[in-house]
Write a protein that holds these residues in place. Structure first.
Motif, short mmCIF file in Angstrom:
data_model
loop_
_atom_site.label_atom_id
_atom_site.label_comp_id
_atom_site.label_asym_id
_atom_site.label_seq_id
_atom_site.Cartn_x
_atom_site.Cartn_y
_atom_site.Cartn_z
N GLY A 1 0.58 -1.39 0.23
CA GLY A 1 0.21 -0.04 -0.33
C GLY A 1 0.60 1.40 -0.21
N ALA A 2 0.43 2.40 0.08
CA ALA A 2 0.80 3.92 -0.14
C ALA A 2 1.36 3.79 1.43
N LYS A 3 1.15 3.86 2.40
CA LYS A 3 1.68 3.38 4.19
C LYS A 3 1.71 2.36 3.94
N PRO A 4 2.92 2.64 4.80
CA PRO A 4 3.84 0.79 5.65
C PRO A 4 2.12 0.39 6.35
N GLY A 5 2.37 -1.31 5.97
CA GLY A 5 1.53 -2.20 6.95
C GLY A 5 0.36 -2.91 5.60
N PRO A 6 -0.50 -2.76 5.38
CA PRO A 6 -1.11 -3.43 4.65
C PRO A 6 -0.72 -3.66 3.38
N VAL A 7 -1.16 -5.11 2.83
CA VAL A 7 -1.18 -5.27 1.12
C VAL A 7 -2.16 -6.19 1.21
N ILE A 8 -2.23 -6.32 -0.34
CA ILE A 8 -4.20 -6.49 -0.77
C ILE A 8 -3.62 -7.50 -1.59
N SER A 9 -4.03 -8.63 -2.08
CA SER A 9 -3.93 -9.56 -2.85
C SER A 9 -5.25 -10.05 -3.83
N VAL A 10 -6.04 -10.28 -5.02
CA VAL A 10 -7.12 -10.32 -5.25
C VAL A 10 -6.92 -11.71 -6.24
N LEU A 11 -8.29 -12.11 -6.21
CA LEU A 11 -8.42 -13.42 -7.07
C LEU A 11 -9.86 -12.87 -7.62
N ILE A 12 -9.55 -13.45 -9.10
CA ILE A 12 -11.05 -12.97 -9.95
C ILE A 12 -11.56 -14.64 -9.96
N ARG A 13 -12.82 -14.55 -10.64
CA ARG A 13 -13.60 -16.26 -9.98
C ARG A 13 -14.42 -15.76 -11.01
N ARG A 14 -15.02 -16.71 -11.85
CA ARG A 14 -16.23 -16.66 -12.76
C ARG A 14 -17.66 -17.25 -12.74
N HIS A 15 -18.58 -17.33 -12.44
CA HIS A 15 -19.72 -18.05 -12.10
C HIS A 15 -20.44 -17.51 -13.57
N ARG A 16 -21.34 -18.60 -14.17
CA ARG A 16 -22.05 -18.83 -15.01
C ARG A 16 -23.37 -18.37 -14.14
N LYS A 17 -24.05 -16.87 -15.44
CA LYS A 17 -25.36 -16.99 -14.87
C LYS A 17 -26.04 -17.27 -14.28
N ALA A 18 -27.07 -17.83 -13.61
CA ALA A 18 -28.24 -18.35 -13.80
C ALA A 18 -29.28 -17.45 -14.34
#
Length: 86
Positions: free
Chosen positions: A69-86
């Motif tokens: 992050g811009a400030k020391p400390g936190p980080v971010i991680s992302v997972l992209i999931r796909r789902h079929r529309k019902a």
């Protein structure tokens, strides 16, 4: 809060969403993209990712590398999931 994170030259969520989109327009209309984000200390983010792996939710390699992050400390991680529309 999302403004606290600085974009990394190697990864951006918008680029990941673009890369994961199928080229076929009909396939896109049948899928819903769900980004899952984990934010916290580096140790907590990695522990959460490994816990989700042990639970069978997603492979460790499916997540983006933790981004600082811009400030020391936190980080971010992302997972992209796909789902079929019902």
């Amino acid at each position: 809060m999302s403004q606290e994170f600085v974009p990394d030259d190697n990864f951006s969520v918008s680029e990941a969403l673009e890369e994961d989109r199928p080229n076929d327009a009909s396939a896109v209309s049948e899928q819903e993209v769900v980004p899952i984000t984990v934010v916290g200390s580096r140790a907590a983010v990695l522990e959460t990712i490994h816990t989700l792996y042990r639970l069978g939710f997603a492979s460790v390699g499916d997540w983006s590398p933790p981004q600082r992050g811009a400030k020391p400390g936190p980080v971010i991680s992302v997972l992209i999931r796909r789902h079929r529309k019902a």
